[in-house]
Write an enzyme that holds these catalytic residues in place. Structure first.
Site, PDB file in Angstrom:
ATOM      1  N   ILE A 164       0.831  -1.209   0.000  1.00 18.01           N
ATOM      2  CA  ILE A 164       0.000   0.000   0.000  1.00 18.01           C
ATOM      3  C   ILE A 164       0.864   1.257   0.000  1.00 18.01           C
ATOM      4  O   ILE A 164       0.566   2.228  -0.697  1.00 18.01           O
ATOM      5  CB  ILE A 164      -0.956   0.012   1.215  1.00 18.01           C
ATOM      6  CG1 ILE A 164      -1.918  -1.172   1.147  1.00 18.01           C
ATOM      7  CG2 ILE A 164      -1.733   1.323   1.286  1.00 18.01           C
ATOM      8  CD1 ILE A 164      -2.739  -1.383   2.411  1.00 18.01           C
ATOM      9  N   CYS A 165       1.938   1.230   0.768  1.00 18.68           N
ATOM     10  CA  CYS A 165       2.772   2.425   0.966  1.00 18.68           C
ATOM     11  C   CYS A 165       3.224   3.090  -0.335  1.00 18.68           C
ATOM     12  O   CYS A 165       3.075   4.307  -0.471  1.00 18.68           O
ATOM     13  CB  CYS A 165       3.969   2.099   1.845  1.00 18.68           C
ATOM     14  SG  CYS A 165       3.519   1.502   3.495  1.00 18.68           S
ATOM     15  N   PRO A 166       3.766   2.352  -1.314  1.00 19.42           N
ATOM     16  CA  PRO A 166       4.220   3.056  -2.515  1.00 19.42           C
ATOM     17  C   PRO A 166       3.087   3.699  -3.303  1.00 19.42           C
ATOM     18  O   PRO A 166       3.312   4.700  -3.983  1.00 19.42           O
ATOM     19  CB  PRO A 166       4.936   1.975  -3.327  1.00 19.42           C
ATOM     20  CG  PRO A 166       4.378   0.689  -2.834  1.00 19.42           C
ATOM     21  CD  PRO A 166       4.062   0.921  -1.376  1.00 19.42           C
TER      22      PRO A 166
END
Length: 179
Positions: free
Chosen positions: A50-52
């Site tokens: 999810i982070c990128p």
């Protein structure tokens, strides 16, 4: 957790601003970019899923934030070397236009009060601080739910009006007039 009206905590962290190891590392402090609006967003871990998507989405509208006299800082509890490796190996992060701060000692995440109690990583927290370093907006998501950077930009626009902005207000819309 820090909330509306609190002062940004003091910090002095390494940040990654490039994929070139010679120019990649700088120090960012709570005094950096003084007098500007600051968007500080945290993510749990590098090299995740999810982070990128969030980081790249903030990067795509970084110019919109800059055009509103705001700077963006991304933060996680990973080291600056992990940030560099991730940027070098993830096509969506290579040209990231804002610094990735390393809170490896978890001091800034703890000061903001956004460490996940079991995982020990930062929650998906977003803070907007005004030019005096006062927090004016806070949003926190659980680890498995990504945030909407466009909403952060919309809230910044509303805050910068200094006026009463109704539900779903967008830049250019009428603001409310107090009777």
């Amino acid at each position: 957790m820090l909330t509306i009206g609190a002062k940004l905590p003091a910090f002095d962290l390494w940040a990654v601003v490039s994929v070139d190891p010679v120019k990649a590392f700088i120090r960012i402090t709570n005094e950096s970019d003084a007098g500007k609006w600051r968007i500080i967003f945290f993510w749990p871990k590098d090299f995740t899923f999810i982070c990128p998507t969030e980081i790249a989405a903030f990067g795509k509208i970084n110019g919109d934030f800059a055009g509103r006299d705001a700077v963006v800082y991304g933060v996680s509890t990973d080291s600056e070397y992990v940030h560099l490796a991730w940027r070098q190996n993830h096509s969506d992060l290579v040209d990231l236009p804002f610094p990735m701060l390393s809170d490896i000692k978890r001091e800034l995440s703890a000061a903001f009060g956004i460490l996940h109690p079991e995982e020990g990583v930062a929650l998906r927290a977003t803070f907007i601080a005004d030019p005096e370093g006062i927090i004016r907006f806070v949003s926190v998501n659980d680890l498995n739910v990504g945030r909407n950077p466009q909403e952060t930009l919309r809230v910044l626009d509303a805050l910068q009006t200094g006026a009463l902005c109704p539900c779903n207000w967008q830049k250019g819309d009428d603001v409310l007039k107090a009777a």
